[in-house]
Motif scaffolding. Structure first.
Motif, PDB file in Angstrom:
ATOM      1  N   GLY A  29      41.112  24.146 -92.425  1.00  9.01           N
ATOM      2  CA  GLY A  29      41.305  22.860 -91.763  1.00  9.01           C
ATOM      3  C   GLY A  29      40.154  21.890 -91.920  1.00  9.01           C
ATOM      4  N   LYS A  30      39.304  22.116 -92.908  1.00  6.04           N
ATOM      5  CA  LYS A  30      38.127  21.267 -93.071  1.00  6.04           C
ATOM      6  C   LYS A  30      38.515  19.803 -93.276  1.00  6.04           C
ATOM      7  CE  LYS A  30      35.726  21.269 -96.926  1.00  6.04           C
ATOM      8  NZ  LYS A  30      34.760  21.644 -97.998  1.00  6.04           N
ATOM      9  N   ASN A  31      39.447  19.548 -94.188  1.00  4.39           N
ATOM     10  CA  ASN A  31      39.838  18.171 -94.480  1.00  4.39           C
ATOM     11  C   ASN A  31      40.533  17.510 -93.290  1.00  4.39           C
ATOM     12  OD1 ASN A  31      38.814  18.357 -97.091  1.00  4.39           O
ATOM     13  ND2 ASN A  31      40.750  19.111 -97.923  1.00  4.39           N
ATOM     14  N   ILE A  32      41.343  18.285 -92.574  1.00  2.00           N
ATOM     15  CA  ILE A  32      42.044  17.734 -91.408  1.00  2.00           C
ATOM     16  C   ILE A  32      41.048  17.344 -90.323  1.00  2.00           C
ATOM     17  CG2 ILE A  32      43.695  18.242 -89.560  1.00  2.00           C
ATOM     18  CD1 ILE A  32      45.150  20.073 -91.516  1.00  2.00           C
ATOM     19  N   ILE A  33      40.073  18.206 -90.082  1.00  2.00           N
ATOM     20  CA  ILE A  33      39.057  17.913 -89.065  1.00  2.00           C
ATOM     21  C   ILE A  33      38.228  16.698 -89.476  1.00  2.00           C
ATOM     22  CG2 ILE A  33      37.012  18.790 -87.891  1.00  2.00           C
ATOM     23  CD1 ILE A  33      38.166  21.606 -88.197  1.00  2.00           C
ATOM     24  N   PHE A  34      37.910  16.613 -90.772  1.00  2.00           N
ATOM     25  CA  PHE A  34      37.114  15.476 -91.247  1.00  2.00           C
ATOM     26  C   PHE A  34      37.882  14.167 -91.080  1.00  2.00           C
ATOM     27  CE2 PHE A  34      35.480  12.767 -94.766  1.00  2.00           C
ATOM     28  CZ  PHE A  34      34.195  12.603 -94.280  1.00  2.00           C
ATOM     29  N   ILE A  35      39.178  14.193 -91.400  1.00  2.00           N
ATOM     30  CA  ILE A  35      40.011  12.997 -91.213  1.00  2.00           C
ATOM     31  C   ILE A  35      40.108  12.628 -89.736  1.00  2.00           C
ATOM     32  CG2 ILE A  35      42.354  12.083 -91.427  1.00  2.00           C
ATOM     33  CD1 ILE A  35      42.622  13.714 -94.013  1.00  2.00           C
ATOM     34  N   ALA A  36      40.199  13.640 -88.875  1.00  2.00           N
ATOM     35  CA  ALA A  36      40.253  13.383 -87.432  1.00  2.00           C
ATOM     36  C   ALA A  36      38.971  12.715 -86.958  1.00  2.00           C
ATOM     37  CB  ALA A  36      40.492  14.680 -86.676  1.00  2.00           C
ATOM     38  N   ILE A  37      37.831  13.156 -87.487  1.00  2.00           N
ATOM     39  CA  ILE A  37      36.549  12.537 -87.116  1.00  2.00           C
ATOM     40  C   ILE A  37      36.491  11.099 -87.610  1.00  2.00           C
ATOM     41  CG2 ILE A  37      34.056  12.595 -87.530  1.00  2.00           C
ATOM     42  CD1 ILE A  37      34.206  15.613 -87.523  1.00  2.00           C
ATOM     43  N   LEU A  38      36.963  10.865 -88.837  1.00  2.00           N
ATOM     44  CA  LEU A  38      36.959   9.504 -89.371  1.00  2.00           C
ATOM     45  C   LEU A  38      37.894   8.580 -88.595  1.00  2.00           C
ATOM     46  CD1 LEU A  38      36.894   9.962 -93.272  1.00  2.00           C
ATOM     47  CD2 LEU A  38      35.013   9.470 -91.707  1.00  2.00           C
ATOM     48  N   SER A  39      38.949   9.140 -88.026  1.00  2.00           N
ATOM     49  CA  SER A  39      39.885   8.308 -87.258  1.00  2.00           C
ATOM     50  C   SER A  39      39.224   7.698 -86.029  1.00  2.00           C
ATOM     51  CB  SER A  39      41.104   9.139 -86.835  1.00  2.00           C
ATOM     52  OG  SER A  39      40.727  10.166 -85.925  1.00  2.00           O
ATOM     53  N   VAL A  40      38.132   8.311 -85.568  1.00  2.00           N
ATOM     54  CA  VAL A  40      37.396   7.758 -84.420  1.00  2.00           C
ATOM     55  C   VAL A  40      36.854   6.377 -84.750  1.00  2.00           C
ATOM     56  CG1 VAL A  40      35.422   8.129 -82.893  1.00  2.00           C
ATOM     57  CG2 VAL A  40      36.823  10.060 -83.604  1.00  2.00           C
ATOM     58  N   LEU A  41      36.552   6.140 -86.029  1.00  2.00           N
ATOM     59  CA  LEU A  41      36.011   4.845 -86.435  1.00  2.00           C
ATOM     60  C   LEU A  41      37.014   3.718 -86.224  1.00  2.00           C
ATOM     61  CD1 LEU A  41      34.239   5.883 -89.776  1.00  2.00           C
ATOM     62  CD2 LEU A  41      33.157   5.389 -87.579  1.00  2.00           C
ATOM     63  N   MET A  42      38.303   4.043 -86.157  1.00  2.00           N
ATOM     64  CA  MET A  42      39.332   3.015 -85.991  1.00  2.00           C
ATOM     65  C   MET A  42      39.597   2.685 -84.526  1.00  2.00           C
ATOM     66  SD  MET A  42      42.073   4.083 -88.954  1.00  2.00           S
ATOM     67  CE  MET A  42      42.292   5.767 -88.363  1.00  2.00           C
ATOM     68  N   VAL A  43      38.964   3.403 -83.608  1.00  2.00           N
ATOM     69  CA  VAL A  43      39.177   3.175 -82.174  1.00  2.00           C
ATOM     70  C   VAL A  43      38.054   2.302 -81.634  1.00  2.00           C
ATOM     71  CG1 VAL A  43      39.459   4.251 -79.910  1.00  2.00           C
ATOM     72  CG2 VAL A  43      40.299   5.417 -81.971  1.00  2.00           C
ATOM     73  N   PRO A  44      38.357   1.102 -81.119  1.00  2.00           N
ATOM     74  CA  PRO A  44      37.304   0.252 -80.547  1.00  2.00           C
ATOM     75  C   PRO A  44      36.655   0.923 -79.342  1.00  2.00           C
ATOM     76  CG  PRO A  44      39.341  -0.992 -80.904  1.00  2.00           C
ATOM     77  CD  PRO A  44      39.678   0.456 -81.101  1.00  2.00           C
ATOM     78  N   PRO A  45      35.342   0.819 -79.203  1.00  2.00           N
ATOM     79  CA  PRO A  45      34.657   1.466 -78.062  1.00  2.00           C
ATOM     80  C   PRO A  45      35.185   1.002 -76.711  1.00  2.00           C
ATOM     81  CG  PRO A  45      33.075   0.700 -79.706  1.00  2.00           C
ATOM     82  CD  PRO A  45      34.401   0.141 -80.102  1.00  2.00           C
ATOM     83  N   GLN A  46      35.655  -0.251 -76.639  1.00  2.00           N
ATOM     84  CA  GLN A  46      36.145  -0.776 -75.362  1.00  2.00           C
ATOM     85  C   GLN A  46      37.390  -0.040 -74.876  1.00  2.00           C
ATOM     86  OE1 GLN A  46      35.460  -2.531 -78.049  1.00  2.00           O
ATOM     87  NE2 GLN A  46      33.788  -3.928 -77.510  1.00  2.00           N
ATOM     88  N   VAL A  47      38.145   0.537 -75.816  1.00  2.00           N
ATOM     89  CA  VAL A  47      39.383   1.225 -75.439  1.00  2.00           C
ATOM     90  C   VAL A  47      39.083   2.494 -74.646  1.00  2.00           C
ATOM     91  CG1 VAL A  47      41.429   2.410 -76.353  1.00  2.00           C
ATOM     92  CG2 VAL A  47      40.648   0.273 -77.396  1.00  2.00           C
ATOM     93  N   ILE A  48      38.020   3.190 -74.993  1.00  2.00           N
ATOM     94  CA  ILE A  48      37.699   4.465 -74.338  1.00  2.00           C
ATOM     95  C   ILE A  48      36.589   4.305 -73.301  1.00  2.00           C
ATOM     96  CG2 ILE A  48      38.459   5.868 -76.283  1.00  2.00           C
ATOM     97  CD1 ILE A  48      35.578   6.058 -77.207  1.00  2.00           C
ATOM     98  N   LEU A  49      36.249   3.071 -72.953  1.00  2.00           N
ATOM     99  CA  LEU A  49      35.166   2.836 -72.002  1.00  2.00           C
ATOM    100  C   LEU A  49      35.506   3.385 -70.616  1.00  2.00           C
ATOM    101  CD1 LEU A  49      32.398   1.540 -71.517  1.00  2.00           C
ATOM    102  CD2 LEU A  49      33.582  -0.584 -70.933  1.00  2.00           C
ATOM    103  N   ILE A  50      36.699   3.101 -70.119  1.00  2.00           N
ATOM    104  CA  ILE A  50      37.095   3.554 -68.780  1.00  2.00           C
ATOM    105  C   ILE A  50      37.242   5.074 -68.720  1.00  2.00           C
ATOM    106  CG2 ILE A  50      38.912   3.428 -67.025  1.00  2.00           C
ATOM    107  CD1 ILE A  50      39.330   0.526 -67.800  1.00  2.00           C
ATOM    108  N   PRO A  51      37.923   5.717 -69.692  1.00  2.00           N
ATOM    109  CA  PRO A  51      37.966   7.197 -69.655  1.00  2.00           C
ATOM    110  C   PRO A  51      36.580   7.834 -69.711  1.00  2.00           C
ATOM    111  CG  PRO A  51      39.625   6.343 -71.160  1.00  2.00           C
ATOM    112  CD  PRO A  51      38.770   5.180 -70.760  1.00  2.00           C
ATOM    113  N   ASN A  52      35.691   7.279 -70.539  1.00  2.00           N
ATOM    114  CA  ASN A  52      34.330   7.823 -70.604  1.00  2.00           C
ATOM    115  C   ASN A  52      33.601   7.654 -69.283  1.00  2.00           C
ATOM    116  OD1 ASN A  52      34.511   8.707 -73.233  1.00  2.00           O
ATOM    117  ND2 ASN A  52      33.624   6.858 -74.120  1.00  2.00           N
ATOM    118  N   TYR A  53      33.806   6.520 -68.656  1.00  2.00           N
ATOM    119  CA  TYR A  53      33.154   6.286 -67.358  1.00  2.00           C
ATOM    120  C   TYR A  53      33.662   7.293 -66.324  1.00  2.00           C
ATOM    121  CZ  TYR A  53      31.529   3.951 -63.142  1.00  2.00           C
ATOM    122  OH  TYR A  53      30.917   3.669 -61.948  1.00  2.00           O
ATOM    123  N   ALA A  54      34.969   7.557 -66.344  1.00  2.00           N
ATOM    124  CA  ALA A  54      35.540   8.512 -65.384  1.00  2.00           C
ATOM    125  C   ALA A  54      34.973   9.914 -65.607  1.00  2.00           C
ATOM    126  CB  ALA A  54      37.055   8.522 -65.510  1.00  2.00           C
TER     127      ALA A  54
END
Length: 271
Positions: A99-124
């Motif tokens: 699953g190396k390639n799948i995990i790497f793609i999953a990590i790269l997908s984080v780059l497409m998520v704006p930090p503001q979207v996960i701000l409230i969950p992270n705060y919680a």
């Protein structure tokens, strides 16, 4: 051909002027009195150089504390990213696991998520951990970077694998290969990632603003914003604080600009 070079230099010169004028205006305003800073038409050079604004910054707020907090957070994030991202990049570039390639793609997908979207969950999450208004909240979430993993992995893949094989024949472990072979040959990429991380951490505003409540945990970006009043702003004081917060990054750029430019050129080049 000569006319083309002249045209290119003219365009670059105009761009350089547009970039440096705001900085020079910031320095000029920091040396003015409040009345001179608000006069119309504005004066370019201060009539009387008022260095007292820089002293007043420390008298108005705990500016030294802001500096110390920013340095601690920047160093913590940078050192952690260099270590953790390089370990992850080494695994993706050199090791074979399911699953190396799948995990790497999953990590790269984080780059497409704006930090503001996960701000409230992270705060919680951090609130339930009891980390609000602590260095843990300001450092730990920034200890890993998907961009850092991608940048280092691309560079590590360009290092000849024959070096790994020679080290293995000499009895070197995987961590030994990482520490003795990969890292010494990846200095440009590590320097680039370090510079990018320092810049991002030093200029970070939204995350420290949300995660801190007390004055003792403020960083430079949030502390300078506190100079802005609701009805009026002491712009010379604000600009003096901005100049002092900019100086460390300016010095870093002057001495490390070669590595910064090389790091920009590295992005997406190594395969």
């Amino acid at each position: 051909m000569k006319e083309k070079k002249i045209g290119n230099h003219v365009v670059l010169l105009i761009g350089a002027v547009l970039m440096i004028v705001p900085f020079l205006w910031m320095v000029s305003t920091s040396l003015k009195t409040y009345g001179e800073a608000m006069q119309v038409p504005p004066s370019i050079i201060p009539k009387a150089w008022n260095f007292g604004n820089y002293v007043d910054v420390f008298a108005s707020v705990d500016f030294l504390k802001y500096y110390v907090n920013t340095i601690i957070i920047t160093l913590g994030r940078t050192l952690a990213q260099l270590f953790l991202c390089s370990l992850a990049a080494f695994a993706f570039a050199r090791l074979a696991f399911p699953g190396k390639n799948i995990i790497f793609i999953a990590i790269l997908s984080v780059l497409m998520v704006p930090p503001q979207v996960i701000l409230i969950p992270n705060y919680a999450i951090l609130s339930q951990l009891g980390w609000i208004d602590t260095f843990y909240a300001l450092i730990v979430p920034g200890m890993f970077s998907a961009f850092g993993v991608f940048l280092l992995r691309q560079f590590f893949m360009g290092i000849p694998k024959e070096l790994d094989e020679a080290a293995t024949m000499d009895g070197c472990s995987f961590f030994g290969i990482y520490w003795r072979i990969i890292l010494p040959n990846a200095t440009p990429a590590l320097m680039a990632l370090g510079i990018f991380t320092i810049l991002a951490s030093w200029n970070d505003f939204l995350w420290p603003l949300v995660m801190t409540n007390s004055e003792s945990m403020r960083v430079l970006s949030v502390g300078i914003a506190s100079f802005q009043g609701q009805y009026s702003t002491n712009y010379p004081l604000l600009m003096a604080g901005a100049v002092m917060s900019t100086i460390p990054m300016l010095i870093m750029f002057i001495f490390l600009q070669k590595h910064l430019i090389a790091g920009i050129a590295l992005q997406g080049v190594r395969r």
